[in-house]
Design an enzyme around this catalytic site. Structure first.
Site, PDB file in Angstrom:
ATOM      1  N   ARG A  81       0.812  -1.220   0.000  1.00  0.00           N
ATOM      2  CA  ARG A  81       0.000   0.000   0.000  1.00  0.00           C
ATOM      3  C   ARG A  81       0.842   1.266   0.000  1.00  0.00           C
ATOM      4  O   ARG A  81       1.918   1.315   0.600  1.00  0.00           O
ATOM      5  CB  ARG A  81      -0.922  -0.004   1.221  1.00  0.00           C
ATOM      6  N   HIS A 106      -0.952  -2.298  -4.490  1.00  0.00           N
ATOM      7  CA  HIS A 106      -0.305  -3.088  -5.553  1.00  0.00           C
ATOM      8  C   HIS A 106      -0.310  -2.388  -6.918  1.00  0.00           C
ATOM      9  O   HIS A 106      -0.343  -3.040  -7.958  1.00  0.00           O
ATOM     10  CB  HIS A 106      -0.960  -4.465  -5.671  1.00  0.00           C
ATOM     11  N   HIS A 179       3.116 -12.502  -5.297  1.00  0.00           N
ATOM     12  CA  HIS A 179       1.969 -12.616  -4.374  1.00  0.00           C
ATOM     13  C   HIS A 179       1.395 -14.034  -4.358  1.00  0.00           C
ATOM     14  O   HIS A 179       0.188 -14.214  -4.229  1.00  0.00           O
ATOM     15  CB  HIS A 179       0.888 -11.610  -4.785  1.00  0.00           C
ATOM     16  N   ASP A 254      -1.649  -9.901   8.640  1.00  0.00           N
ATOM     17  CA  ASP A 254      -1.479  -9.230   7.348  1.00  0.00           C
ATOM     18  C   ASP A 254      -0.536  -8.065   7.596  1.00  0.00           C
ATOM     19  O   ASP A 254      -0.917  -6.906   7.488  1.00  0.00           O
ATOM     20  CB  ASP A 254      -2.822  -8.762   6.790  1.00  0.00           C
ATOM     21  N   GLU A 318       5.430 -12.268   1.182  1.00  0.00           N
ATOM     22  CA  GLU A 318       5.786 -11.334   0.117  1.00  0.00           C
ATOM     23  C   GLU A 318       7.008 -10.514   0.531  1.00  0.00           C
ATOM     24  O   GLU A 318       6.902  -9.612   1.352  1.00  0.00           O
ATOM     25  CB  GLU A 318       4.603 -10.410  -0.172  1.00  0.00           C
TER      26      GLU A 318
END
Length: 358
Positions: A81, A106, A179, A254, A318
């Site tokens: 982000r 992204h 991803h 996350d 990631e």
């Protein structure tokens, strides 16, 4: 060893796209497509020698048109982000598309993952495929003409190497990642198996977020004493329901883990193991961060072989510069200077029933 090129459907503008199956001497294989330079399949032998596809995805290119979960996708120019969907570079403000609350996620919605990449090389000797993409000045809102290459290599040590290179003619932002979603019980195994995976993340710190929009506060906080601590192996589900604000913001894990403060040499970032299959995956990177995401927002996604993926059906690791690094003075910058080379590698090493360290 060998590389086989197969039809993989058509792009949205009706062009033929292909899947390149790369196999090593042990029978392990991966499938990569020129549609998005996407990592489609990872077939690994379990402890009994049965081949399991441990990557979530779709059966053909058509499945990847929407791909709201970004299964297998190469993300660029910027992964993760950017707060407020804007950044300032050399005194000039650049506005990006707003596609995630009031932020940019992204670099969408004009994704690298929905473009056909040029196949620069299919190298049987190295067991690799090289994909190339040219991204023009102001593509996705970023300055500078940017040319990037992504090379997938499968070694006889069961290592999947993903090598990113690039160069731009103006200062710009570059923070590329892959991803892919993994489930070491098999792509179709679901959340029960996922929560039973043991994970170790070799990071003493992480970057907390401000709220459910998941923009970092700028703090780099210790994991010690929190449910974010994976320095010693533990099951993903162990602390998932803890009364901890950061987990509530993301609906689960996350978050970006601060492996180091700056890009450096290749180092082990994480290890994941599923005991019942015996499959172990180690992640290596030269980048300072790694987003650990457990598929909290997968919802009724029709995937490979008729499988329907649900919440927490796969996890992501990631590798990256920290999220919103272009706006955060306390994070290593994701600016690529004009004429300088962007160069980073991520390696996924697979073994079966050999992770006694976990």
């Amino acid at each position: 060893m060998g590389i086989v090129k197969k039809p993989f459907g058509k792009s949205p503008d009706n062009r033929e796209v292909f899947l390149y199956e790369i196999k090593n001497a042990n029978g392990m294989s991966i499938g990569v497509s020129d549609f998005g330079a996407t990592l489609v399949n990872i077939l690994v032998p379990d402890r009994d020698g049965k081949m399991l596809d441990v990557a979530l995805g779709y059966d053909s290119a058509e499945g990847y048109y929407d791909n709201s979960c970004h299964f297998g996708a190469v993300i660029g120019r910027n992964g993760n982000r950017i707060g407020g969907a804007r950044f300032t570079l050399n005194g000039k403000e650049y506005q990006l598309a707003v596609n995630d609350n009031k932020n940019n996620l992204h670099s969408g919605p004009d994704w690298y993952r929905t473009r056909i990449w040029e196949v620069k090389a299919v190298d049987e000797e190295k067991n690799s495929v090289v994909f190339v993409l040219s991204s023009p000045d102001m593509d996705q809102g970023f300055p500078g003409n940017f040319r990037t290459e992504v090379t997938y290599t499968l070694t006889d040590e069961n290592e999947v190497q993903i090598h990113y290179e690039g160069e731009a003619d103006q200062d710009t932002i570059v923070n590329m990642t892959n991803h892919s979603y993994f489930n070491l019980a098999g792509h179709e195994a679901g959340s029960e198996a996922l929560l039973d995976h043991k994970v170790q993340i070799l990071a003493p710190e992480y970057t907390p977020v401000s709220d459910s929009e998941a923009i970092p506060t700028g703090e780099i906080a210790p994991v010690e004493g929190t449910p974010m601590d994976f320095r010693e192996p533990k099951k993903i589900g162990q602390d998932l329901e803890a009364d901890f604000e950061q987990l509530k913001f993301g609906g689960g894990y996350d978050h970006n883990y601060a492996l180091t403060r700056e890009k450096g040499s290749m180092r082990k970032a994480a290890v994941a193991e599923y005991e019942k299959s015996g499959i172990v995956m180690e992640v290596y990177t030269d980048l300072p961060g790694m987003q650990f995401y457990i598929g909290n927002f997968i919802d009724n996604e029709k995937g490979k072989n008729g499988c329907v993926y649900q919440k927490r059906g796969g996890f992501c690791m990631e590798t990256q510069y920290y999220p919103d690094a272009c706006n955060q003075a306390s994070f290593q910058s994701s600016v690529l200077k004009a004429g300088e080379k962007y160069d980073t590698t991520t390696c996924l090493l697979y073994t079966s029933d050999a992770a006694d360290e976990l």
